[in-house]
Design an enzyme around this catalytic site. Structure first.
Site, PDB file in Angstrom:
ATOM      1  N   THR A 127     -21.988  35.968 -20.694  1.00 17.47           N
ATOM      2  CA  THR A 127     -22.745  34.981 -19.826  1.00 17.47           C
ATOM      3  C   THR A 127     -21.781  34.508 -18.622  1.00 17.47           C
ATOM      4  O   THR A 127     -20.759  34.069 -19.004  1.00 17.47           O
ATOM      5  CB  THR A 127     -23.708  33.731 -20.141  1.00 17.47           C
ATOM      6  OG1 THR A 127     -24.062  33.033 -19.418  1.00 17.47           O
ATOM      7  CG2 THR A 127     -22.714  33.276 -21.289  1.00 17.47           C
ATOM      8  N   ASP A 128     -22.284  34.016 -17.282  1.00 19.21           N
ATOM      9  CA  ASP A 128     -21.330  33.352 -16.467  1.00 19.21           C
ATOM     10  C   ASP A 128     -21.185  31.736 -16.821  1.00 19.21           C
ATOM     11  O   ASP A 128     -20.358  31.305 -16.179  1.00 19.21           O
ATOM     12  CB  ASP A 128     -21.838  33.918 -14.893  1.00 19.21           C
ATOM     13  CG  ASP A 128     -23.406  33.172 -14.665  1.00 19.21           C
ATOM     14  OD1 ASP A 128     -23.912  32.392 -15.907  1.00 19.21           O
ATOM     15  OD2 ASP A 128     -23.970  33.007 -13.643  1.00 19.21           O
ATOM     16  N   GLU A 129     -22.036  31.528 -17.778  1.00 22.40           N
ATOM     17  CA  GLU A 129     -21.840  29.921 -18.212  1.00 22.40           C
ATOM     18  C   GLU A 129     -20.656  29.699 -18.599  1.00 22.40           C
ATOM     19  O   GLU A 129     -20.132  28.639 -18.769  1.00 22.40           O
ATOM     20  CB  GLU A 129     -23.033  29.678 -18.880  1.00 22.40           C
ATOM     21  CG  GLU A 129     -24.457  30.102 -18.148  1.00 22.40           C
ATOM     22  CD  GLU A 129     -25.581  29.276 -19.044  1.00 22.40           C
ATOM     23  OE1 GLU A 129     -25.536  28.358 -19.656  1.00 22.40           O
ATOM     24  OE2 GLU A 129     -26.829  29.764 -18.943  1.00 22.40           O
ATOM     25  N   TYR A 155     -23.824  25.941 -25.963  1.00 16.55           N
ATOM     26  CA  TYR A 155     -24.376  27.533 -25.882  1.00 16.55           C
ATOM     27  C   TYR A 155     -23.052  28.042 -25.030  1.00 16.55           C
ATOM     28  O   TYR A 155     -22.422  29.209 -25.738  1.00 16.55           O
ATOM     29  CB  TYR A 155     -25.444  27.656 -25.069  1.00 16.55           C
ATOM     30  CG  TYR A 155     -25.753  28.801 -24.592  1.00 16.55           C
ATOM     31  CD1 TYR A 155     -26.019  29.943 -25.344  1.00 16.55           C
ATOM     32  CD2 TYR A 155     -25.794  29.242 -23.136  1.00 16.55           C
ATOM     33  CE1 TYR A 155     -26.036  31.381 -24.776  1.00 16.55           C
ATOM     34  CE2 TYR A 155     -25.702  30.424 -22.750  1.00 16.55           C
ATOM     35  CZ  TYR A 155     -26.027  31.544 -23.545  1.00 16.55           C
ATOM     36  OH  TYR A 155     -26.158  32.706 -22.986  1.00 16.55           O
ATOM     37  N   LYS A 159     -20.425  31.327 -26.414  1.00 17.82           N
ATOM     38  CA  LYS A 159     -20.405  32.603 -25.821  1.00 17.82           C
ATOM     39  C   LYS A 159     -19.014  32.786 -25.417  1.00 17.82           C
ATOM     40  O   LYS A 159     -18.546  33.837 -25.535  1.00 17.82           O
ATOM     41  CB  LYS A 159     -21.409  32.477 -24.672  1.00 17.82           C
ATOM     42  CG  LYS A 159     -22.730  32.477 -25.040  1.00 17.82           C
ATOM     43  CD  LYS A 159     -23.231  33.677 -26.004  1.00 17.82           C
ATOM     44  CE  LYS A 159     -23.163  34.905 -25.027  1.00 17.82           C
ATOM     45  NZ  LYS A 159     -23.514  36.276 -25.973  1.00 17.82           N
TER      46      LYS A 159
HETATM   47  P1  NAD Z   1     -33.064  36.131 -26.358  1.00 22.52           P
HETATM   48  O1  NAD Z   1     -33.036  34.678 -27.123  1.00 22.52           O
HETATM   49  O2  NAD Z   1     -34.207  36.432 -25.537  1.00 22.52           O
HETATM   50  O3  NAD Z   1     -32.911  37.156 -27.677  1.00 22.52           O
HETATM   51  C1  NAD Z   1     -31.917  37.183 -28.494  1.00 22.52           C
HETATM   52  C2  NAD Z   1     -32.608  38.223 -29.586  1.00 22.52           C
HETATM   53  O4  NAD Z   1     -31.164  38.192 -30.675  1.00 22.52           O
HETATM   54  C3  NAD Z   1     -33.562  37.763 -30.472  1.00 22.52           C
HETATM   55  O5  NAD Z   1     -34.271  39.041 -30.459  1.00 22.52           O
HETATM   56  C4  NAD Z   1     -33.173  37.167 -31.786  1.00 22.52           C
HETATM   57  O6  NAD Z   1     -34.317  37.553 -32.820  1.00 22.52           O
HETATM   58  C5  NAD Z   1     -31.726  38.119 -32.005  1.00 22.52           C
HETATM   59  N1  NAD Z   1     -31.113  37.300 -32.870  1.00 22.52           N
HETATM   60  C6  NAD Z   1     -30.721  35.904 -32.772  1.00 22.52           C
HETATM   61  N2  NAD Z   1     -29.836  35.562 -33.760  1.00 22.52           N
HETATM   62  C7  NAD Z   1     -29.825  36.645 -34.714  1.00 22.52           C
HETATM   63  C8  NAD Z   1     -28.904  36.825 -35.634  1.00 22.52           C
HETATM   64  N3  NAD Z   1     -28.269  35.951 -36.295  1.00 22.52           N
HETATM   65  N4  NAD Z   1     -28.988  38.236 -36.108  1.00 22.52           N
HETATM   66  C9  NAD Z   1     -29.866  39.373 -35.459  1.00 22.52           C
HETATM   67  N5  NAD Z   1     -30.498  39.151 -34.390  1.00 22.52           N
HETATM   68  C10 NAD Z   1     -30.522  37.857 -33.797  1.00 22.52           C
HETATM   69  O7  NAD Z   1     -31.596  36.368 -25.470  1.00 22.52           O
HETATM   70  P2  NAD Z   1     -31.766  37.082 -24.235  1.00 22.52           P
HETATM   71  O8  NAD Z   1     -31.900  36.144 -23.053  1.00 22.52           O
HETATM   72  O9  NAD Z   1     -32.410  38.419 -24.349  1.00 22.52           O
HETATM   73  O10 NAD Z   1     -30.047  37.073 -24.229  1.00 22.52           O
HETATM   74  C11 NAD Z   1     -29.426  38.255 -24.664  1.00 22.52           C
HETATM   75  C12 NAD Z   1     -28.063  38.361 -24.525  1.00 22.52           C
HETATM   76  O11 NAD Z   1     -27.673  38.186 -23.200  1.00 22.52           O
HETATM   77  C13 NAD Z   1     -27.282  36.955 -25.180  1.00 22.52           C
HETATM   78  O12 NAD Z   1     -26.206  37.240 -25.829  1.00 22.52           O
HETATM   79  C14 NAD Z   1     -26.980  36.172 -24.118  1.00 22.52           C
HETATM   80  O13 NAD Z   1     -26.061  35.067 -24.296  1.00 22.52           O
HETATM   81  C15 NAD Z   1     -26.653  36.933 -23.019  1.00 22.52           C
HETATM   82  N6  NAD Z   1     -27.095  36.677 -21.503  1.00 22.52           N
HETATM   83  C16 NAD Z   1     -28.535  36.028 -21.298  1.00 22.52           C
HETATM   84  C17 NAD Z   1     -28.613  35.659 -20.190  1.00 22.52           C
HETATM   85  C18 NAD Z   1     -30.102  35.297 -19.604  1.00 22.52           C
HETATM   86  O14 NAD Z   1     -30.377  35.070 -18.374  1.00 22.52           O
HETATM   87  N7  NAD Z   1     -31.150  35.420 -20.598  1.00 22.52           N
HETATM   88  C19 NAD Z   1     -27.612  35.836 -18.784  1.00 22.52           C
HETATM   89  C20 NAD Z   1     -26.507  36.076 -19.346  1.00 22.52           C
HETATM   90  C21 NAD Z   1     -26.163  36.599 -20.694  1.00 22.52           C
HETATM   91  P1  TYD Z   2     -32.884  28.039 -18.189  1.00 26.07           P
HETATM   92  O1  TYD Z   2     -33.812  28.936 -17.833  1.00 26.07           O
HETATM   93  O2  TYD Z   2     -32.717  27.337 -19.578  1.00 26.07           O
HETATM   94  O3  TYD Z   2     -31.312  28.814 -17.867  1.00 26.07           O
HETATM   95  P2  TYD Z   2     -29.821  28.247 -17.958  1.00 26.07           P
HETATM   96  O4  TYD Z   2     -29.897  26.736 -18.317  1.00 26.07           O
HETATM   97  O5  TYD Z   2     -29.235  29.004 -18.840  1.00 26.07           O
HETATM   98  O6  TYD Z   2     -29.493  28.431 -16.546  1.00 26.07           O
HETATM   99  O7  TYD Z   2     -32.743  27.031 -17.037  1.00 26.07           O
HETATM  100  C1  TYD Z   2     -32.591  27.313 -15.740  1.00 26.07           C
HETATM  101  C2  TYD Z   2     -32.597  26.243 -14.734  1.00 26.07           C
HETATM  102  O8  TYD Z   2     -33.936  25.432 -14.832  1.00 26.07           O
HETATM  103  C3  TYD Z   2     -31.488  25.114 -15.227  1.00 26.07           C
HETATM  104  O9  TYD Z   2     -31.172  24.516 -13.972  1.00 26.07           O
HETATM  105  C4  TYD Z   2     -32.532  24.056 -16.122  1.00 26.07           C
HETATM  106  C5  TYD Z   2     -33.675  24.070 -15.423  1.00 26.07           C
HETATM  107  N1  TYD Z   2     -34.761  23.752 -15.993  1.00 26.07           N
HETATM  108  C6  TYD Z   2     -36.001  22.971 -15.669  1.00 26.07           C
HETATM  109  O10 TYD Z   2     -35.851  22.318 -14.646  1.00 26.07           O
HETATM  110  N2  TYD Z   2     -36.950  22.658 -16.458  1.00 26.07           N
HETATM  111  C7  TYD Z   2     -37.263  23.498 -17.655  1.00 26.07           C
HETATM  112  O11 TYD Z   2     -38.366  23.075 -18.264  1.00 26.07           O
HETATM  113  C8  TYD Z   2     -36.367  24.395 -18.040  1.00 26.07           C
HETATM  114  C9  TYD Z   2     -36.317  25.083 -19.051  1.00 26.07           C
HETATM  115  C10 TYD Z   2     -35.008  24.559 -17.153  1.00 26.07           C
END
Ligand code: NAD
Ligand code: TYD
Length: 341
Positions: A127-129, A155, A159
């Site tokens: 993640t970019d975070e 988090y 990561k």
């Molecule tokens: P998500 O929370 O929707 O899905 C995570 C999945 O991992 C779920 O299906 C969960 O059951 C599974 N999981 C969690 N713990 C586990 C374990 N111990 N063993 C097996 N499975 C397990 O997450 P997402 O949004 O799909 O993100 C997927 C990946 O991408 C993550 O690594 C996250 O850090 C990264 N990512 C997400 C975003 C975003 O915007 N959502 C952006 C950049 C990177």
């Molecule tokens: P989120 O979807 O949790 O992603 P991330 O924190 O990983 O970027 O949140 C996106 C942005 O929205 C973040 O600045 C927090 C804000 N946010 C709210 O204002 N209200 C909410 O209920 C949630 C879940 C997020």
């Protein structure tokens, strides 16, 4: 060419999109999905794939070494993509320990299995975070692959540790590792704890929309399928040992997003409620994806104005999916996070 690709976390938001993409566009590949189905995984998400003979699902926890090694022994994957993670910043503030266990130690287990059984690639989905945040008054600044790691939340720290461990496994043991770091994703099947699906769900039910602080924090939004195509490009064209930033130059403040959703759904802005800010809330994320564009020929294809319409339409048509996610424990979660905010 025939390949077996093992995906962890393939029942989650991004992992399931990636599995669907592979099944559709790589007809010779077999997909093995390893997911323990945490609260974030709705089993209905993978209902269609389960019918495909090229798809196998194992309910297993990446922290459980014996179980993971058994699966590797049986399936002998060529390529492994690690999506499995605890992924929500707010939950990491409440319970950091689980994030360290899954995101760091779970990644270690998967990489140990990759070493033991020999894979041609281990890809870590990052993640970019990990780069921390950028100030709101410096729109000229972006995250590059060599921007220092400077995390804010448990988090992002977990990561960052996983990314560094993956790169260390490359350098120390010669494991063929790549890492991608992506900005915020949006699209179908995202669990409604994250901003966009949570706001769509609440607006649809005429519930208040809880915006943290003043809603001025900026995120750089990428349509989930563009992210998955970026990961595939890294697998097929990326260099081992390298990090690739993936993002779409789609910066929006949270309040802009919320207003777009309300307007698309025909709901009033009076539903917006400004609530207490997130602890340590990152100001702005913004990716420079030029390395991925130059080296992999990757660029996002879905503009935000189109992607958000597709996304809202999907949640409208699949209200049952959101309803399944928001029953049971979700109500307790919502009350805990937003009850006295
Ligand atoms: P998500 O929370 O929707 O899905 C995570 C999945 O991992 C779920 O299906 C969960 O059951 C599974 N999981 C969690 N713990 C586990 C374990 N111990 N063993 C097996 N499975 C397990 O997450 P997402 O949004 O799909 O993100 C997927 C990946 O991408 C993550 O690594 C996250 O850090 C990264 N990512 C997400 C975003 C975003 O915007 N959502 C952006 C950049 C990177
Ligand atoms: P989120 O979807 O949790 O992603 P991330 O924190 O990983 O970027 O949140 C996106 C942005 O929205 C973040 O600045 C927090 C804000 N946010 C709210 O204002 N209200 C909410 O209920 C949630 C879940 C997020």
């Amino acid at each position: 060419m025939k390949k077996t690709i093992l995906v962890t976390g393939g029942a989650g938001f991004i992992g399931n999109c990636f599995c669907k993409l592979i099944l559709k566009e790589r007809p010779d590949w077999k997909v093995v999905n390893v997911d323990c189905l945490t609260y974030a995984a709705n089993p209905s998400t993978i209902r269609e794939e389960m019918k495909d003979p090229r798809y196998v699902f194992y309910r297993e926890d990446i922290r459980r070494r014996e179980g993971i090694f058994e699966i590797f022994k049986k399936e002998r994957p060529d390529v492994v993509v690690n999506f499995a993670a605890e992924s929500h910043v707010d939950r990491s503030i409440e319970d950091p320990g689980l994030f360290l266990q899954t995101n760091i130690l779970g990644t270690q287990v998967v990489m140990d299995a990759c070493r033991a059984f020999g894979v041609e690639r281990f890809h870590q989905v990052g993640t970019d975070e990990v780069y921390g945040d950028l100030p709101l008054d410096r729109p000229d600044l972006f995250f590059h692959e060599d921007t220092p790691i400077r995390t804010s939340s448990p988090y992002s720290t977990s990561k960052a540790a996983a990314d560094l461990l993956a790169l260390a496994y490359h350098r120390t043991y010669g494991l063929p590792v790549t890492v991608s770091r992506c900005s915020n994703n949006y699209g179908p099947y995202q669990f409604p704890e994250k901003l966009i699906p949570l706001m769509i769900h609440n607006a649809t039910h005429d519930k208040e929309l809880p915006v943290y602080g003043k809603g001025l924090n900026v995120r750089d939004w990428l349509y989930v399928e563009d992210h998955c195509r970026g990961i595939l490009a890294v697998l097929e064209k990326g260099k081992v040992g390298e990090v690739y930033n993936l993002g779409g130059h789609n910066e929006k403040s949270n309040i802009e997003i919320v207003k777009i959703i309300l307007s698309e759904l025909g709901k009033p802005e009076s539903l917006i409620r400004f609530v207490a800010d997130r602890k340590g809330h990152d100001q702005r994320y913004a990716i420079d994806p030029s390395k991925a564009t130059a080296e992999l020929g990757w660029a996002p294809t879905t503009m935000f104005c189109d992607g958000i319409k597709l996304t809202i339409a999907w949640y409208k048509e699949n209200g049952w999916w959101l309803d399944e996610c928001t029953s049971g424990d979700y109500l307790k979660y919502y009350d805990k996070m937003y009850g006295n905010r």
